[in-house]
Design a protein around this motif. Sequence first.
Motif, mmCIF file in Angstrom:
data_model
loop_
_atom_site.group_PDB
_atom_site.id
_atom_site.type_symbol
_atom_site.label_atom_id
_atom_site.label_comp_id
_atom_site.label_asym_id
_atom_site.label_seq_id
_atom_site.Cartn_x
_atom_site.Cartn_y
_atom_site.Cartn_z
ATOM 1 N N GLU A 46 13.673 -1.769 9.147
ATOM 2 C CA GLU A 46 12.874 -2.950 8.866
ATOM 3 C C GLU A 46 12.639 -2.951 7.368
ATOM 4 N N TYR A 47 13.044 -4.002 6.709
ATOM 5 C CA TYR A 47 12.934 -4.011 5.247
ATOM 6 C C TYR A 47 11.791 -4.917 4.789
ATOM 7 N N PHE A 48 11.023 -4.406 3.827
ATOM 8 C CA PHE A 48 9.905 -5.175 3.271
ATOM 9 C C PHE A 48 10.058 -5.232 1.760
ATOM 10 N N ARG A 49 9.980 -6.421 1.213
ATOM 11 C CA ARG A 49 9.906 -6.550 -0.246
ATOM 12 C C ARG A 49 8.484 -6.239 -0.652
ATOM 13 N N PRO A 55 -0.988 -4.415 -4.530
ATOM 14 C CA PRO A 55 -1.508 -3.907 -3.251
ATOM 15 C C PRO A 55 -1.337 -4.878 -2.097
ATOM 16 N N GLY A 56 -1.364 -6.169 -2.394
ATOM 17 C CA GLY A 56 -1.229 -7.159 -1.325
ATOM 18 C C GLY A 56 0.098 -7.065 -0.589
ATOM 19 N N THR A 57 1.114 -6.544 -1.254
ATOM 20 C CA THR A 57 2.437 -6.444 -0.610
ATOM 21 C C THR A 57 2.547 -5.208 0.285
ATOM 22 N N LEU A 58 1.543 -4.328 0.236
ATOM 23 C CA LEU A 58 1.652 -3.049 0.942
ATOM 24 C C LEU A 58 0.985 -3.074 2.322
ATOM 25 N N HIS A 89 -0.008 6.571 -10.386
ATOM 26 C CA HIS A 89 -1.411 6.821 -10.056
ATOM 27 C C HIS A 89 -1.978 5.665 -9.244
ATOM 28 N N ARG A 90 -2.098 4.474 -9.889
ATOM 29 C CA ARG A 90 -2.658 3.362 -9.121
ATOM 30 C C ARG A 90 -1.762 2.999 -7.940
ATOM 31 N N GLY A 91 -0.459 3.117 -8.124
ATOM 32 C CA GLY A 91 0.468 2.815 -7.018
ATOM 33 C C GLY A 91 0.274 3.753 -5.842
ATOM 34 N N VAL A 92 0.099 5.032 -6.143
ATOM 35 C CA VAL A 92 -0.139 6.002 -5.063
ATOM 36 C C VAL A 92 -1.479 5.700 -4.380
ATOM 37 N N LEU A 93 -2.511 5.423 -5.184
ATOM 38 C CA LEU A 93 -3.817 5.109 -4.593
ATOM 39 C C LEU A 93 -3.730 3.879 -3.687
ATOM 40 N N ALA A 97 -4.458 3.715 0.320
ATOM 41 C CA ALA A 97 -5.459 2.799 0.876
ATOM 42 C C ALA A 97 -4.847 1.915 1.950
ATOM 43 N N ALA A 98 -3.655 1.389 1.682
ATOM 44 C CA ALA A 98 -3.021 0.497 2.667
ATOM 45 C C ALA A 98 -2.646 1.258 3.937
ATOM 46 N N ALA A 99 -2.213 2.496 3.779
ATOM 47 C CA ALA A 99 -1.733 3.261 4.939
ATOM 48 C C ALA A 99 -2.872 3.766 5.817
#
Length: 229
Positions: A46-49, A55-58, A89-93, A97-99
């Motif tokens: 399943e592919y997600f852009r 964060p909204g895309t995650l 950093h922010r990407g990992v955070l 949060a999303a997960a």
Amino acid sequence: MDSPIAVIGGNGRIGRLVVDKLLDRGERVRVLGRGPRAARRAGEVEYFRADVRDPGTLAAPLAGLSALVFSVEPGTSDSGPDSPEATMHRGVLSALAAATADGSRPHVALVSQIYVTRKSHSMNSYGRLLDWRLAGEDAVRGSGLPYTVVRPSWLTDRHAAGSQVRLEQGDTGEGKICRDDVAEALVNALYLPEGSGLTFEIYNESGSAASDWPRLFGALRHDSAAVAR
Ligand SMILES: NC(=O)c1ccc[n+]([C@@H]2O[C@H](COP(=O)([O-])OP(=O)(O)OC[C@H]3O[C@@H](n4cnc5c(N)ncnc54)[C@H](OP(=O)(O)O)[C@@H]3O)[C@@H](O)[C@H]2O)c1
């Protein structure tokens, strides 16, 4: 596993190897990336852009996971969207949060690198790459989730430095590692209890013995029993 596994950077070189290994194990795999889906075995995932800086895309792709693999190229600018701060950093955070937003507790496997604790290394002059990678590692270690932090040495596509895998801790080494072995480490860490709660560097050395992952992981210090850095 009961729920899907997401691979952020699953179109990338390590990411694609991870995706293939997970598909071979019969897992449902979600691939996240910024560009179009890669052709290879694309129909089976399943592919997600998605972009870790947005964060909204995650939210949708990272909901309800059993595991999450983060293998993202960090960028090298001092600030702005192409900076290691934004991705590592922010990407990992944002990914953490999303997960966990729906109460899920996925196992997080993070691709970092050697040198992260060697602040004076020249790689740190590119957007403080090493500092921000370490901050991302710290976020994963402090998340309360099951996790594994893998620090590859210099990546190769073939076994340029031997076929045997050596794991180290303490971030003092130098060497090379084949991307396929990094992918094996990431995938095995998701399944083996010995692989959880670890931070380690990974190298190739001469030899040809098949990797005994329970033994390799089992020989390491658990982060809770040591200073992870
Ligand atoms: N080169 C080395 O010797 C070395 C050594 C140690 C560690 N590493 C690290 O190992 C990791 C994997 O390496 P690799 O060779 O597999 O890299 P790669 O082939 O460049 O793959 C990296 C992936 O990151 C994704 N990505 C980049 N920015 C993103 C963003 N903002 N949001 C979501 N996805 C993003 C890209 O996907 P899209 O383009 O589809 O978005 C790409 O598929 C990287 O973190 C790398 O820095 C490299």
